[in-house]
Design a protein around this motif. Structure first.
Motif, PDB file in Angstrom:
ATOM      1  N   LEU A  55       0.818  -1.229   0.000  1.00  0.00           N
ATOM      2  CA  LEU A  55       0.000   0.000   0.000  1.00  0.00           C
ATOM      3  C   LEU A  55       0.846   1.272   0.000  1.00  0.00           C
ATOM      4  O   LEU A  55       0.296   2.375  -0.023  1.00  0.00           O
ATOM      5  CB  LEU A  55      -0.945   0.012   1.221  1.00  0.00           C
ATOM      6  N   GLY A  56       2.150   1.128   0.059  1.00  0.00           N
ATOM      7  CA  GLY A  56       3.020   2.301   0.098  1.00  0.00           C
ATOM      8  C   GLY A  56       4.276   1.970   0.884  1.00  0.00           C
ATOM      9  O   GLY A  56       4.455   0.833   1.334  1.00  0.00           O
ATOM     10  N   ILE A  57       5.134   2.970   1.037  1.00  0.00           N
ATOM     11  CA  ILE A  57       6.409   2.743   1.725  1.00  0.00           C
ATOM     12  C   ILE A  57       6.474   3.605   2.982  1.00  0.00           C
ATOM     13  O   ILE A  57       6.242   4.813   2.934  1.00  0.00           O
ATOM     14  CB  ILE A  57       7.593   3.057   0.783  1.00  0.00           C
ATOM     15  N   VAL A  58       6.779   2.957   4.092  1.00  0.00           N
ATOM     16  CA  VAL A  58       6.851   3.653   5.377  1.00  0.00           C
ATOM     17  C   VAL A  58       8.183   4.395   5.470  1.00  0.00           C
ATOM     18  O   VAL A  58       9.241   3.810   5.204  1.00  0.00           O
ATOM     19  CB  VAL A  58       6.789   2.632   6.536  1.00  0.00           C
ATOM     20  N   THR A  59       8.114   5.675   5.876  1.00  0.00           N
ATOM     21  CA  THR A  59       9.351   6.445   5.994  1.00  0.00           C
ATOM     22  C   THR A  59       9.606   6.964   7.416  1.00  0.00           C
ATOM     23  O   THR A  59      10.713   7.355   7.737  1.00  0.00           O
ATOM     24  CB  THR A  59       9.347   7.629   4.996  1.00  0.00           C
ATOM     25  N   LYS A  60       8.565   7.006   8.240  1.00  0.00           N
ATOM     26  CA  LYS A  60       8.766   7.306   9.677  1.00  0.00           C
ATOM     27  C   LYS A  60       7.706   6.548  10.470  1.00  0.00           C
ATOM     28  O   LYS A  60       6.589   6.350   9.970  1.00  0.00           O
ATOM     29  CB  LYS A  60       8.606   8.800   9.981  1.00  0.00           C
ATOM     30  N   ILE A  61       8.065   6.180  11.682  1.00  0.00           N
ATOM     31  CA  ILE A  61       7.145   5.381  12.496  1.00  0.00           C
ATOM     32  C   ILE A  61       7.114   5.959  13.903  1.00  0.00           C
ATOM     33  O   ILE A  61       8.173   6.179  14.507  1.00  0.00           O
ATOM     34  CB  ILE A  61       7.625   3.907  12.554  1.00  0.00           C
ATOM     35  N   VAL A  62       5.908   6.209  14.409  1.00  0.00           N
ATOM     36  CA  VAL A  62       5.753   6.611  15.813  1.00  0.00           C
ATOM     37  C   VAL A  62       5.306   5.364  16.572  1.00  0.00           C
ATOM     38  O   VAL A  62       4.305   4.739  16.210  1.00  0.00           O
ATOM     39  CB  VAL A  62       4.691   7.718  15.977  1.00  0.00           C
ATOM     40  N   VAL A  63       6.075   4.988  17.585  1.00  0.00           N
ATOM     41  CA  VAL A  63       5.729   3.777  18.354  1.00  0.00           C
ATOM     42  C   VAL A  63       5.535   4.122  19.818  1.00  0.00           C
ATOM     43  O   VAL A  63       6.116   5.078  20.334  1.00  0.00           O
ATOM     44  CB  VAL A  63       6.824   2.677  18.231  1.00  0.00           C
ATOM     45  N   LYS A  64       4.707   3.292  20.472  1.00  0.00           N
ATOM     46  CA  LYS A  64       4.536   3.411  21.922  1.00  0.00           C
ATOM     47  C   LYS A  64       5.726   2.771  22.607  1.00  0.00           C
ATOM     48  O   LYS A  64       6.228   1.742  22.140  1.00  0.00           O
ATOM     49  CB  LYS A  64       3.313   2.611  22.369  1.00  0.00           C
ATOM     50  N   LEU A  65       6.126   3.321  23.720  1.00  0.00           N
ATOM     51  CA  LEU A  65       7.137   2.682  24.563  1.00  0.00           C
ATOM     52  C   LEU A  65       6.470   2.293  25.874  1.00  0.00           C
ATOM     53  O   LEU A  65       5.575   2.996  26.340  1.00  0.00           O
ATOM     54  CB  LEU A  65       8.306   3.643  24.813  1.00  0.00           C
ATOM     55  N   MET A  66       6.919   1.194  26.434  1.00  0.00           N
ATOM     56  CA  MET A  66       6.321   0.733  27.694  1.00  0.00           C
ATOM     57  C   MET A  66       7.355   0.776  28.808  1.00  0.00           C
ATOM     58  O   MET A  66       8.550   0.618  28.547  1.00  0.00           O
ATOM     59  CB  MET A  66       5.805  -0.692  27.517  1.00  0.00           C
TER      60      MET A  66
END
Ligand SMILES: Cc1cc2nc3c(=O)[nH]c(=O)nc-3n(C[C@H](O)[C@H](O)[C@H](O)COP(=O)(O)OP(=O)(O)OC[C@H]3O[C@@H](n4cnc5c(N)ncnc54)[C@H](O)[C@@H]3O)c2cc1C
Length: 487
Positions: free
Chosen positions: A204-215
């Motif tokens: 569906l496209g190319i990911v260039t940045k990712i926001v992730v949760k930290l635990m």
């Protein structure tokens, strides 16, 4: 290199720098497969962009020229998802490997797609935080690849899969535009496009940045290793633990053959002669974990454990995990070739499906080692064969397919975490009706009407969008309603 890709080279060199466009036939071979080495295809061109804007420009160039393109992270995928196209451009994300931001207050990290999974937890550790999804390949696999595959891992039983930890994605659409899905808060209004994108295997496209949760790092972690004479007894312990209302961070099982392989590779010193070992990990507040530990130990004993070992410091736990984490690679020590299968069954069917796998194995004379995420019912049968023996590879493929049939008959799935890619597209019609598959194609068409973004993956037959349409009995309801179009 095909004529159309050759014409792109000067522009791609302008975008990424001459040294980051690979055209040498020998160097291109480096990228001919991912972890599923039975499928190989040398890309026409490889580009290594260093920034989101470069990815967007590369994709725009491909889109304008009608050239297919495929994203690649670290190439550890096990379903051929990053298999290149001979007439296309492979976009390798390995130069985009920075952890851009750690925000300990909102417990979020922003990372580039090529960053390795383990690097995120390493960067978060000084703040007392970690990134929970932990595929066994975490030392090397990329977070972009994890997003595309919605990767799991040993600790997903309690903490969830990648989709549960991603709150925002910057993507390049298949038309070459940069945009965001999700705003980083994890709260979604309108359609959950972030959820649809996660697990879409680069189509569906190319990911260039990712926001992730930290635990927050757990206060304590305890790991138990319980040995059993059979996988059925180990399976009983798994069901009993869950039935007692305990959700361990991980419950993993290995059978005798996978223990033998791990022993040969990393000398993990699991109990001699065990028919199965169960690894149960508990994490959380000390008081809660101590109470659960006592219950888990007693349930493991009641299910027939012949030996139980406990580890509560990192070094002891690492020894227990070494065997499990090395298991896939370790099987290479006891067999020249093997297929890593990935299927899911309801937890309550584990015993019956493992027995079915054992009988398929002995009927075909093909060894199968089982190492799996028992708590999720996510099996990873490793089907061993010798490719120098005529007919063995085909027999192994046959057994591997029959194992998936057994998973489906038990009400499970053809993949738990490794994806469909090219490997399992042929099994999709066993799990989904053609109307289901057409509806999924409509989602893909909405993102990629020209069918240039990782084409030929997931779907079994070329239908809709830029693919050659097959004969259809009746128009799809969405087409009939004027909501979609077949090109
Ligand atoms: C020893 C071993 C153990 C493993 N253990 C696990 C496990 O426990 N759990 C698990 O889930 N998997 C596991 N895997 C499978 C694999 O590591 C995961 O699927 C991983 O997420 C792939 O990441 P990668 O960076 O290698 O992606 P690649 O193999 O390079 O690509 C995988 C897919 O992602 C797409 N892709 C890559 N980057 C991007 C991007 N930036 N944007 C859009 N699409 C992209 C590709 O096109 C392809 O379809 C294991 C593999 C190995 C070899």
């Amino acid at each position: 290199m095909t004529t159309s890709t050759e014409a792109l080279v000067p522009r791609l060199r302008e975008i990424c720098g001459a040294g980051n466009v690979i055209t040498d036939p020998l160097e291109l071979r480096t990228y001919e497969c991912d972890g599923l080495t039975s499928h190989r295809s040398v890309p026409a061109l490889v580009v290594l962009p260093a920034a989101a804007a470069e990815v967007a420009s590369v994709v725009a160039v491909c889109a304008a020229a009608g050239v297919p393109f495929v994203a690649r992270g670290s190439g550890t995928g096990l379903s051929g998802g990053a298999l290149p196209r001979e007439d296309g451009v492979l976009i390798v994300m390995s130069r985009m490997r920075s952890v851009l931001e750690i925000d300990p207050v909102s417990r979020r990290a922003v990372v580039e797609p090529g960053v390795t999974n383990l690097s995120v937890s390493k960067a978060a550790a000084p703040f007392g935080l970690f990134y929970a999804p932990d595929p066994s390949s975490q030392v090397v696999c990329s977070v972009g690849g994890n997003v595309a595959e919605n990767s799991g891992g040993a600790h997903c039983l309690k903490h969830g899969f990648t989709v549960h930890h991603v709150t925002g994605l910057e993507i390049v659409t298949p038309a070459g535009e940069l945009t965001w899905l999700g705003d980083g808060t994890g709260v979604c209004s309108g359609y959950d496009l972030l959820g649809a994108f996660t697990g879409s295997e680069g189509t569906l496209g190319i990911v260039t940045k990712i926001v992730v949760k930290l635990m927050p790092l757990p206060e304590v972690v305890h790991t138990l290793l319980a040995a059993y004479a059979t996988t059925a007894e180990g399976g009983r312990a798994v069901s009993d633990i869950i039935a007692a209302g305990i959700v361990p961070a991980a419950i993993e099982m290995m059978d005798a053959l996978s223990i033998e392989a791990a022993e040969a590779a990393v000398h993990c010193n699991y109990p001699a002669g065990a028919g199965a070992v169960l690894i149960v990990e508990l994490d959380g507040p000390a008081s809660e974990v101590e109470a659960e530990l006592a219950t888990v130990r007693s349930l493991c004993e009641k299910a027939g454990a012949t030996e139980i070992r406990a580890a509560d410091d990192p070094a002891q736990r690492a020894v227990i995990w070494a065997g499990r984490k090395s298991a896939f690679a370790a099987v290479g020590r006891i067999s020249p070739s093997f297929i890593v299968q990935d299927g899911v069954v309801p937890r309550t069917s584990l015993g019956a499906v493992l027995a079915r796998i054992a009988s398929l194995s002995s009927e075909a004379g093909i060894r199968v080692a089982n190492v799996f995420h028992a708590g999720d019912g996510n099996l990873h049968p490793l089907v061993l064969y010798d490719d120098s023996v005529p007919g063995q590879e085909a027999a192994a493929e046959e057994v591997s397919g029959q194992i998936l049939d057994a998973c489906l008959e038990a009400g499970g799935s053809i993949t738990g975490e490794h994806g469909v890619g090219v490997d399992k597209s042929r099994y999709m019609p066993k799990m989904f009706t053609s109307a289901d598959l057409d509806t999924m194609q409509l989602v893909r068409c909405a993102f990629d009407p020209a069918n240039l973004c990782n084409p030929g993956k997931i779907f079994p037959t070329p239908r809709m969008c830029g693919e050659v349409p097959g004969h259809r009995r009746a128009p799809h309801p969405a087409v009939a309603a004027g909501q979609a179009e077949i090109f």
